[in-house]
Write a protein that holds these residues in place. Sequence first.
Motif, PDB file in Angstrom:
ATOM      1  N   CYS A  82      41.164  32.159  46.693  1.00  0.00           N
ATOM      2  CA  CYS A  82      40.868  32.999  45.438  1.00  0.00           C
ATOM      3  C   CYS A  82      41.539  32.338  44.233  1.00  0.00           C
ATOM      4  CB  CYS A  82      41.615  34.418  45.512  1.00  0.00           C
ATOM      5  SG  CYS A  82      41.366  35.444  44.142  1.00  0.00           S
ATOM      6  N   ASP A  83      42.574  31.682  44.187  1.00  0.00           N
ATOM      7  CA  ASP A  83      43.117  31.214  42.904  1.00  0.00           C
ATOM      8  C   ASP A  83      42.449  29.411  42.685  1.00  0.00           C
ATOM      9  OD1 ASP A  83      44.222  29.511  45.061  1.00  0.00           O
ATOM     10  OD2 ASP A  83      46.130  30.100  44.600  1.00  0.00           O
ATOM     11  N   SER A  85      38.900  29.511  43.085  1.00  0.00           N
ATOM     12  CA  SER A  85      37.539  29.579  42.919  1.00  0.00           C
ATOM     13  C   SER A  85      37.310  30.717  41.962  1.00  0.00           C
ATOM     14  CB  SER A  85      37.216  30.216  44.344  1.00  0.00           C
ATOM     15  OG  SER A  85      35.785  30.973  44.331  1.00  0.00           O
ATOM     16  N   THR A  86      35.947  30.908  41.378  1.00  0.00           N
ATOM     17  CA  THR A  86      35.426  31.710  40.468  1.00  0.00           C
ATOM     18  C   THR A  86      34.917  32.903  41.054  1.00  0.00           C
ATOM     19  OG1 THR A  86      33.435  30.668  40.263  1.00  0.00           O
ATOM     20  CG2 THR A  86      35.197  30.028  38.845  1.00  0.00           C
ATOM     21  N   ALA A  87      34.690  33.019  42.688  1.00  0.00           N
ATOM     22  CA  ALA A  87      34.259  33.959  43.317  1.00  0.00           C
ATOM     23  C   ALA A  87      35.043  35.055  43.321  1.00  0.00           C
ATOM     24  CB  ALA A  87      33.781  33.516  44.725  1.00  0.00           C
ATOM     25  N   PRO A  88      34.458  36.232  43.385  1.00  0.00           N
ATOM     26  CA  PRO A  88      35.343  37.627  43.625  1.00  0.00           C
ATOM     27  C   PRO A  88      36.560  37.417  44.595  1.00  0.00           C
ATOM     28  CG  PRO A  88      33.153  37.972  43.345  1.00  0.00           C
ATOM     29  CD  PRO A  88      33.131  36.525  43.508  1.00  0.00           C
ATOM     30  N   CYS A  89      37.634  37.948  44.348  1.00  0.00           N
ATOM     31  CA  CYS A  89      38.933  37.845  45.156  1.00  0.00           C
ATOM     32  C   CYS A  89      38.857  38.968  46.390  1.00  0.00           C
ATOM     33  CB  CYS A  89      40.120  37.958  44.608  1.00  0.00           C
ATOM     34  SG  CYS A  89      40.604  36.697  43.548  1.00  0.00           S
ATOM     35  N   LEU A  90      39.139  38.903  47.370  1.00  0.00           N
ATOM     36  CA  LEU A  90      39.099  39.899  48.387  1.00  0.00           C
ATOM     37  C   LEU A  90      40.119  40.910  48.050  1.00  0.00           C
ATOM     38  CD1 LEU A  90      38.361  41.087  51.269  1.00  0.00           C
ATOM     39  CD2 LEU A  90      40.062  39.707  52.120  1.00  0.00           C
ATOM     40  N   ALA A  93      45.556  37.577  44.532  1.00  0.00           N
ATOM     41  CA  ALA A  93      45.259  36.332  43.960  1.00  0.00           C
ATOM     42  C   ALA A  93      45.683  35.187  44.904  1.00  0.00           C
ATOM     43  CB  ALA A  93      45.739  36.028  42.440  1.00  0.00           C
ATOM     44  N   THR A  97      38.686  34.707  48.970  1.00  0.00           N
ATOM     45  CA  THR A  97      37.538  35.184  48.219  1.00  0.00           C
ATOM     46  C   THR A  97      36.870  36.262  49.269  1.00  0.00           C
ATOM     47  OG1 THR A  97      35.947  33.453  48.838  1.00  0.00           O
ATOM     48  CG2 THR A  97      37.289  33.278  46.934  1.00  0.00           C
ATOM     49  N   VAL A  98      35.934  37.058  48.713  1.00  0.00           N
ATOM     50  CA  VAL A  98      35.365  37.806  49.492  1.00  0.00           C
ATOM     51  C   VAL A  98      34.162  37.118  50.114  1.00  0.00           C
ATOM     52  CG1 VAL A  98      33.211  39.715  49.392  1.00  0.00           C
ATOM     53  CG2 VAL A  98      35.205  39.950  47.605  1.00  0.00           C
ATOM     54  N   ARG A  99      33.715  35.883  49.584  1.00  0.00           N
ATOM     55  CA  ARG A  99      32.683  35.103  50.341  1.00  0.00           C
ATOM     56  C   ARG A  99      33.311  34.416  51.375  1.00  0.00           C
ATOM     57  NH1 ARG A  99      30.498  30.911  46.042  1.00  0.00           N
ATOM     58  NH2 ARG A  99      32.735  30.426  45.977  1.00  0.00           N
TER      59      ARG A  99
END
Length: 240
Positions: A82-83, A85-90, A93, A97-99
């Motif tokens: 997550c930290d 990436s610009t993708a949404p976090c699950l 931080a 990421t969700v992805r």
Amino acid sequence: MISSFRLTGAKPAQLLSGLAPYKNVLVVIAATLLTVALTLKLLAPASAPDLAQPGNASRVLALTESWESGDVIALVRHAERCDRSTAPCLGAADGVTVRGEATVRKLGMDFQQLGLNTVDIYSSLLTRARQTADAMFIRPVEAQDWLFNCRGTMLRDALRHKVPGRNLVLVTHSECMEQMEKDLQVPTDTALGYGSALFIKADGSSVQPKMLGYIAPEDWRRLVPGMTGMVTPARAVLPL
């Protein structure tokens, strides 16, 4: 003037004439150097093979057979951070990421197709590794500090946790996967992305564990004709 020019022009010819007796020696030296260079290249350890490549069918077969025998150690890199990436976090931080979680959920299905009845699973203590393990596997996964603090000890600690006849899956980090490659004297020039799985054969014999290769998460589907994202435990599993 003319005399001076002729003397200057004669020097290269005189030099070649002087080297003529050594021609065969020079040829032998050049051939020897070329042979040594080629030999060193051939003897140099190879990088971890990409099991999704068509030329590695025999290694895929070795993986499936070794898995059936419970002789495999699999290292899985955690999902997308997550930290970084610009993708949404699950969630937190320091997690994935969700992805990334969606990717490793599919990866967990791939491992289910290999078979998880005789498998021990551990993950690193870090949030991103624990979230990856939770997404991949239904059952609880025990977290272990050595799957993050692994410098110089990765192979030793993995073998210490490997039970004969049971495969071992370790959800860990790129640094620890590189350490495993170093321990096996395999070059670390292959970039193992998020969700990549590195497979080692370790049958408990006195023989050094053997690097089988790696599979990127998006390449599992390429291992079985007519299937999407899954690997069956059959011995006939071969790359396209």
